[in-house]
Every structure is written in C-alpha cells, then in structure tokens.
Write a protein that holds these residues in place. Structure first.
Motif, mmCIF file in Angstrom:
data_model
loop_
_atom_site.group_PDB
_atom_site.id
_atom_site.type_symbol
_atom_site.label_atom_id
_atom_site.label_comp_id
_atom_site.label_asym_id
_atom_site.label_seq_id
_atom_site.Cartn_x
_atom_site.Cartn_y
_atom_site.Cartn_z
ATOM 1 N N TYR A 67 0.859 -1.191 0.000
ATOM 2 C CA TYR A 67 0.000 0.000 0.000
ATOM 3 C C TYR A 67 0.887 1.231 0.000
ATOM 4 O O TYR A 67 1.743 1.392 0.866
ATOM 5 C CB TYR A 67 -0.902 -0.016 1.234
ATOM 6 N N SER A 68 0.692 2.100 -0.974
ATOM 7 C CA SER A 68 1.639 3.183 -1.216
ATOM 8 C C SER A 68 1.219 4.521 -0.624
ATOM 9 O O SER A 68 0.040 4.783 -0.377
ATOM 10 C CB SER A 68 1.842 3.364 -2.728
ATOM 11 N N VAL A 69 2.217 5.372 -0.443
ATOM 12 C CA VAL A 69 1.979 6.758 -0.038
ATOM 13 C C VAL A 69 1.147 7.477 -1.099
ATOM 14 O O VAL A 69 0.275 8.285 -0.779
ATOM 15 C CB VAL A 69 3.316 7.479 0.197
ATOM 16 N N ALA A 70 1.399 7.180 -2.370
ATOM 17 C CA ALA A 70 0.630 7.828 -3.444
ATOM 18 C C ALA A 70 -0.861 7.535 -3.313
ATOM 19 O O ALA A 70 -1.700 8.433 -3.459
ATOM 20 C CB ALA A 70 1.148 7.369 -4.806
ATOM 21 N N GLN A 71 -1.226 6.285 -3.028
ATOM 22 C CA GLN A 71 -2.641 5.944 -2.873
ATOM 23 C C GLN A 71 -3.234 6.655 -1.669
ATOM 24 O O GLN A 71 -4.373 7.157 -1.737
ATOM 25 C CB GLN A 71 -2.827 4.432 -2.743
ATOM 26 N N HIS A 72 -2.498 6.710 -0.572
ATOM 27 C CA HIS A 72 -2.939 7.453 0.615
ATOM 28 C C HIS A 72 -3.275 8.896 0.248
ATOM 29 O O HIS A 72 -4.322 9.431 0.666
ATOM 30 C CB HIS A 72 -1.830 7.399 1.667
ATOM 31 N N VAL A 74 -3.959 10.210 -2.774
ATOM 32 C CA VAL A 74 -5.083 10.297 -3.706
ATOM 33 C C VAL A 74 -6.407 10.108 -2.979
ATOM 34 O O VAL A 74 -7.361 10.884 -3.168
ATOM 35 C CB VAL A 74 -4.931 9.249 -4.827
ATOM 36 N N MET A 75 -6.488 9.092 -2.133
ATOM 37 C CA MET A 75 -7.753 8.811 -1.446
ATOM 38 C C MET A 75 -8.141 9.932 -0.491
ATOM 39 O O MET A 75 -9.312 10.321 -0.412
ATOM 40 C CB MET A 75 -7.655 7.480 -0.709
ATOM 41 N N GLY A 76 -7.174 10.491 0.224
ATOM 42 C CA GLY A 76 -7.474 11.608 1.115
ATOM 43 C C GLY A 76 -7.885 12.854 0.359
ATOM 44 O O GLY A 76 -8.798 13.583 0.787
ATOM 45 N N ALA A 77 -7.224 13.114 -0.764
ATOM 46 C CA ALA A 77 -7.580 14.277 -1.584
ATOM 47 C C ALA A 77 -9.002 14.138 -2.127
ATOM 48 O O ALA A 77 -9.787 15.095 -2.115
ATOM 49 C CB ALA A 77 -6.579 14.430 -2.729
ATOM 50 N N ASP A 78 -9.328 12.939 -2.617
ATOM 51 C CA ASP A 78 -10.682 12.710 -3.138
ATOM 52 C C ASP A 78 -11.730 12.876 -2.033
ATOM 53 O O ASP A 78 -12.808 13.449 -2.262
ATOM 54 C CB ASP A 78 -10.785 11.304 -3.732
ATOM 55 N N ALA A 79 -11.432 12.374 -0.839
ATOM 56 C CA ALA A 79 -12.384 12.497 0.266
ATOM 57 C C ALA A 79 -12.620 13.958 0.634
ATOM 58 O O ALA A 79 -13.762 14.376 0.884
ATOM 59 C CB ALA A 79 -11.873 11.720 1.482
ATOM 60 N N LEU A 80 -11.551 14.741 0.655
ATOM 61 C CA LEU A 80 -11.706 16.169 0.959
ATOM 62 C C LEU A 80 -12.520 16.874 -0.118
ATOM 63 O O LEU A 80 -13.341 17.745 0.182
ATOM 64 C CB LEU A 80 -10.325 16.825 1.077
ATOM 65 N N ILE A 162 -5.928 19.505 6.526
ATOM 66 C CA ILE A 162 -5.018 18.444 6.110
ATOM 67 C C ILE A 162 -4.736 17.508 7.276
ATOM 68 O O ILE A 162 -4.737 16.275 7.136
ATOM 69 C CB ILE A 162 -3.699 19.029 5.560
ATOM 70 N N ARG A 163 -4.497 18.087 8.453
ATOM 71 C CA ARG A 163 -4.225 17.287 9.641
ATOM 72 C C ARG A 163 -5.414 16.386 9.973
ATOM 73 O O ARG A 163 -5.247 15.188 10.267
ATOM 74 C CB ARG A 163 -3.911 18.220 10.821
ATOM 75 N N GLU A 164 -6.616 16.945 9.936
ATOM 76 C CA GLU A 164 -7.806 16.155 10.257
ATOM 77 C C GLU A 164 -7.988 15.009 9.265
ATOM 78 O O GLU A 164 -8.265 13.863 9.658
ATOM 79 C CB GLU A 164 -9.050 17.043 10.256
ATOM 80 N N MET A 165 -7.822 15.293 7.969
ATOM 81 C CA MET A 165 -7.996 14.234 6.978
ATOM 82 C C MET A 165 -6.892 13.188 7.091
ATOM 83 O O MET A 165 -7.130 11.990 6.886
ATOM 84 C CB MET A 165 -8.027 14.831 5.561
ATOM 85 N N ASP A 166 -5.687 13.615 7.446
ATOM 86 C CA ASP A 166 -4.603 12.654 7.626
ATOM 87 C C ASP A 166 -4.948 11.669 8.748
ATOM 88 O O ASP A 166 -4.701 10.460 8.635
ATOM 89 C CB ASP A 166 -3.308 13.396 7.952
ATOM 90 N N LEU A 167 -5.513 12.183 9.839
ATOM 91 C CA LEU A 167 -5.918 11.312 10.944
ATOM 92 C C LEU A 167 -7.060 10.384 10.526
ATOM 93 O O LEU A 167 -7.097 9.211 10.922
ATOM 94 C CB LEU A 167 -6.341 12.154 12.147
ATOM 95 N N ARG A 168 -7.977 10.890 9.734
ATOM 96 C CA ARG A 168 -9.093 10.061 9.281
ATOM 97 C C ARG A 168 -8.611 8.984 8.306
ATOM 98 O O ARG A 168 -9.090 7.844 8.333
ATOM 99 C CB ARG A 168 -10.172 10.930 8.645
ATOM 100 N N MET A 169 -7.652 9.335 7.451
ATOM 101 C CA MET A 169 -7.066 8.324 6.577
ATOM 102 C C MET A 169 -6.341 7.265 7.405
ATOM 103 O O MET A 169 -6.425 6.062 7.111
ATOM 104 C CB MET A 169 -6.104 8.979 5.589
#
Length: 225
Positions: A67-72, A74-80, A162-169
């Motif tokens: 599981y890659s940093v790139a996918q992390h 992309v998925m967080g950006a899409d969720a935001l 960004i911090r909040e979404m990082d924690l949610r991811m």
C-alpha cells in the motif's frame, strides 16, 4: 596497510572528515539538494509520482498487499473534495506527503523516539530537538514543491483540514490494512466514507496521483508536462 584520508588539514598531519552529502538522487537522475531545495529540481511526472507510488506506508507493515503513499494521498484528496468541494484543499492534501519522494516515509514514532533519545542524552532542548529539525527539513522541501505547483504556503485553516484528513485516513488504514495492536490506543478519528481500501499496484497509484494533480492543481501539471 591502512591508507590515510587524503583530505588533510593545512598542516598535512590530521585527516578531515569528508563533507557530508546533503542531496539525494531522483528517479530522473536529478540531484535534489536537501539544504536548499530548488523549485526547478521538482519533477512531478518523472520523480514524485512514481517514487511515492513505490513508497510503502507503515514501513510495509500492512496485512497483505503493498500500500503506497501515493494511494494514501489520492484517497485523502478525493475524500476532501467530496466533503468540502474545495479544490485547493484536495490539492494540498495530494501534495502533503510529496516531500517523502525525497526523504522517505519516516514513521512519526521513529522521530519521537529519536527526540527522546536526544533528550535523555542531553542533545538539543525543548523547541530544538530532532523532531523540530526533521520538521524543518520537510518544510524546506514543501516550500520548493508548493512553489513548483504554483501554490502558496498553506495557511492555518488549510493545515488544520489536512491534519484532520490525515488522521481520518490513518483510522481508515488501521481498520482496513493493519492488524490490531493489543493494549495500544490511538488518536480518535472517523474513517472516511466509502468501502474498504483495496491497495493499488504501483503503476496505477502513480497514474492516479498524476491524474489528480491535473484535476486539483493544473498549474503544477502544466509545468510538469
């Protein structure tokens, strides 16, 4: 026979340590300075996208597929984007770990442990330990990356999102990709909406990261192209 270091002092009697290397090689063959990162050295297409796509989250400790940093990102950006409809938030999240293309994904507990070892050894002081030095290294790279993307430095509101979404991811990744750890607690956060995470092969992760760069931050993509 031991061969002496050729780097000598003016007297010629004492060896000098070699100058430390403070640059890293990228996939495209560039030498990225870590002390003074240059905007002109940032290459989203040839360096950042594939290197993030080949970089494992959690030191590769996921239960199953890579599981890659790139996918992390992309998925967080899409969720935001889905939740806020603010394209700039999606762009900043997509790029928030881009510095890891150059310095890797050092887990937060590793940095905390180094800071604690330094504290015990009397190295550094409050506000000037290894964690703050590491943050400064990231900040220098982030400044070059944001400039190359045509973005200003994120303000406090953006950083909070960004911090909040990082924690949610992280909560989502722990639920879907990591085995439970007995007796340990984590900062509470709600997983992102949607189904379970299905890890992507690295070429797909790189392609989707670039696709989101074009979608959320077209100035960066146009420059990269």
């Amino acid at each position: 026979m031991i061969v002496a270091n050729r780097a000598l002092t003016n007297s010629g009697r004492h060896p000098l340590p070699a100058a430390p290397s403070t640059w890293v090689q990228t996939a495209s063959g560039k030498a990225m300075s870590l002390m003074v990162p240059a905007q002109s050295s940032v290459d989203f297409v040839q360096d950042i996208a594939p290197q993030l796509a080949k970089l494992a989250r959690f030191n590769g400790a996921t239960d199953g597929a890579f599981y890659s940093v790139a996918q992390h990102c992309v998925m967080g950006a899409d969720a935001l984007m889905v939740e806020t409809r603010r394209v700039e938030l999606a762009a900043y999240f997509l790029l928030h770990d881009a510095h890891e293309a150059y310095i890797g994904d050092t887990p937060t507990p590793v940095v905390a442990a180094l800071a604690e070892i330094g504290r015990i050894a009397g190295i550094g002081s409050e506000g000037d330990d290894i964690s703050h030095i590491f943050a400064e290294l990231k900040s220098r790279l982030d400044s070059a990356i944001h400039a190359a993307a045509g973005l200003s430095a994120p303000d406090a509101n953006i950083r909070a999102h960004i911090r909040e979404m990082d924690l949610r991811m992280l909560a989502t990744e722990r639920r879907d990709l990591l085995r439970p750890v007995t007796g340990k607690t984590f900062e509470p956060a709600s997983p992102i909406r949607g189904g379970r995470i299905r890890p992507w092969p690295w070429p797909k992760a790189a392609d989707l990261w670039l696709a989101r760069l074009k979608q959320y931050c077209p100035t960066a993509f146009l420059r990269a192209a």
